[in-house]
Design an enzyme around this catalytic site. Structure first.
Site, PDB file in Angstrom:
ATOM      1  N   LYS A 183      17.124  12.138   2.534  1.00 56.22           N
ATOM      2  CA  LYS A 183      16.921  13.418   1.413  1.00 56.22           C
ATOM      3  C   LYS A 183      18.010  13.997   1.060  1.00 56.22           C
ATOM      4  CE  LYS A 183      12.533  14.621   4.277  1.00 56.22           C
ATOM      5  NZ  LYS A 183      11.464  14.709   2.753  1.00 56.22           N
ATOM      6  N   ARG A 186       2.697   8.770   6.163  1.00 61.82           N
ATOM      7  CA  ARG A 186       1.565   7.917   6.121  1.00 61.82           C
ATOM      8  C   ARG A 186       1.319   6.698   7.078  1.00 61.82           C
ATOM      9  NH1 ARG A 186       2.787   7.253  -0.055  1.00 61.82           N
ATOM     10  NH2 ARG A 186       3.467   9.373   0.370  1.00 61.82           N
TER      11      ARG A 186
HETATM   12 ZN   LIG Z   1       9.417  11.931   5.032  1.00 64.78          ZN
END
Ligand SMILES: [Zn+2]
Length: 495
Positions: free
Chosen positions: A271, A345
């Site tokens: 990120k 997920r």
């Molecule tokens: Zn993530």
């Protein structure tokens, strides 16, 4: 985990208090519940009422001289009658409690509002939730701590129903506070092992069965999603399972699943640096489940509930999983990894499949700070839900109206399921570009379960306060909000 203590009691009549609080409607010339005062005192209260006009959230304090039941009167505005919501009393009670603390009082009293505002049982619940949650502060790492919280007396006619409402509201508020306290912990102080220890603690205290599945066993049992994501960190992954068995043996349980990534760097798909500190909140879904399980077991709800928390730290490193990898999930399906930041997920799909296989539940509800797309769609005050079952959605929606933790349903049709088909594996862990990111993430989760009624709650926008986009509420001070705890406790109590 130390939780602050705030004593709460109810009283049928007003006794001596440092601060006596009454709710007033906008532009009303009436105050319900105040005792009779002498002419001079009454006229100064009336003058203050005219001046403050009962605007929502406005507080006015009137000092009372002489030997009276109250040292001060506080008038608390609740706005116009037609604008009252299920949150009004909770919201304003929070402001009152913070005012009482600011004045460094030992105790304060709140008179329940007239029944047309809300019935006395709901009022009592909302006053307790609002006050208690508003006095919580995350100050574990501060050398100087805030003063003790003032105790609260609620003025309401006593009954068994009221006593029960007090007990329930206290447990609900404490569950939410517990969730906030853990979710606020920094990533160096909260690893998957720390969360597992919290689960063990509350399970031991409240006689729940607690199973912790650790790294070697996770691998052996085929939890391919959890194992892959956890590989990059030296803080090993855990699958935390808590069982509250207070229903009949034949009754199918409700399974609650919560994503707990104790820190999400994004992994190899790293990120950007800005705001990365907030990724300690990527464990909020799991913390919500912990808070719910704590309250459920304390209240000894006569049902069966299972809490399942897949917990990992998502780090880049020599051992980390990569984009391009193909992994085998717990349910046997293969998944192509296209972005290691779409890790939630993967661990949730394993946990959902495990929950369905192991418990044949009546319903599964999962909580996850899953997608940034959810914030683009709904902002920071409404959570997205995606479901495969209308009836379950209706029940959760009804509870959302009571607790005012707002949700909005997004669709999940076959077209969205098609968007996660992979060229090289059964499915892939991202959709097509950025389109419908919240739904394609949910599609991945749906592919993990068969036909159990299921609701997925994406709390990425609401699990912690995110600057000016988050509506300010006294009971949600800066940091984790505990979103979902009150919602699901309401749903479970109505079963
Ligand atoms: Zn993530």
């Amino acid at each position: 985990m130390h939780l602050f203590k705030m004593r709460i009691k109810t009283q049928g009549s007003i006794k001596k208090t440092q601060l006596l609080c009454a709710f007033v409607l906008e532009d009303s010339n009436k105050i319900t519940g105040l005792p009779k005062f002498d002419t001079k005192t009454s006229s100064s209260i009336n003058q203050s009422l005219k001046d403050m006009r009962g605007k929502l959230g406005k507080l006015t304090i009137i000092p009372i001289s002489g030997k009276k039941q109250a040292q001060r009167i506080l008038l608390a505005g609740i706005g116009k009658k037609e604008n009252l919501t299920n949150d009004t009393v909770r919201f304003v009670s929070g402001k009152i409690a913070q005012k009482a603390r600011e004045l460094q009082l030992k105790e304060f009293s709140i008179i329940t509002p007239p029944t047309f505002v809300c019935d006395s049982i709901l009022s009592v619940s909302q006053i307790i939730e609002g006050s208690k949650m508003s006095l919580y502060k995350f100050e574990k790492f501060k050398t100087e701590k805030t003063n003790k919280s003032p105790d609260l007396t609620i003025i309401v006619s006593k009954s068994d129903k009221i006593s029960k409402a007090v007990k329930v509201a206290e447990a609900v508020a404490e569950g939410a506070i517990f969730t906030k306290s853990i979710a606020n912990l920094p990533p160096n102080e909260c690893t998957p092992t720390t969360l597992a220890n919290f689960a063990k603690d509350i399970s031991k205290k409240n006689k729940m069965k607690c199973i912790i599945i650790s790294q070697p066993e996770l691998k052996k049992k085929g939890f391919g999603g959890i194992t892959a994501v956890g590989k990059g960190s030296k803080n090993e992954p855990k699958l935390i399972v808590m069982e509250h068995n207070h229903g009949s043996k034949t009754q199918k349980p409700i399974v609650l699943v919560g994503k707990a990534v104790t820190f999400d760097t994004g992994g190899i798909s790293l990120k950007p640096g800005q705001g990365m500190d907030e990724m300690k909140f990527d464990k909020c879904g799991g913390c919500t489940v912990l808070g719910i399980m704590k309250s459920v077991s304390e209240l000894k709800l006569p049902i069966n509930v299972v809490g399942i928390i897949p917990s990992v730290e998502n780090m880049p490193g020599g051992e980390a999983y990569r984009p391009g990898d193909i992994i085998k999930m717990y349910n046997g399906k293969t998944a192509e990894i296209l972005n290691t930041d779409a890790e939630g997920r993967l661990i949730l799909a394993d946990a959902l499949a495990y929950g369905e296989k192991q418990y044949t539940p009546k319903a599964i509800i999962d909580f996850a700070t899953l997608t940034g797309a959810c914030i683009i769609a709904l902002g920071n005050n409404v959570a997205a839900i995606v479901s495969n079952n209308e009836q379950l959605t209706k029940k959760i929606t009804n509870s959302s109206k009571t607790t005012t933790e707002e949700i909005w349903e997004l669709p999940l049709t076959q077209d969205y399921m098609d968007m996660i088909k992979s060229d090289v594996a059964d499915i892939k862990n991202v959709g097509i570009g950025r389109a419908a990111g919240t739904i394609t993430a949910a599609a991945f989760l749906k592919s993990a379960i068969k036909d159990t009624p299921w609701v997925h709650v994406d709390i990425a926008g609401v699990a912690w306060t995110q600057g000016a986009a988050t509506k300010e509420k006294p009971y949600n001070p800066k940091g984790a909000t505990g979103f979902g705890v009150r919602l699901i406790l309401d749903y479970l109590q109505k079963l």
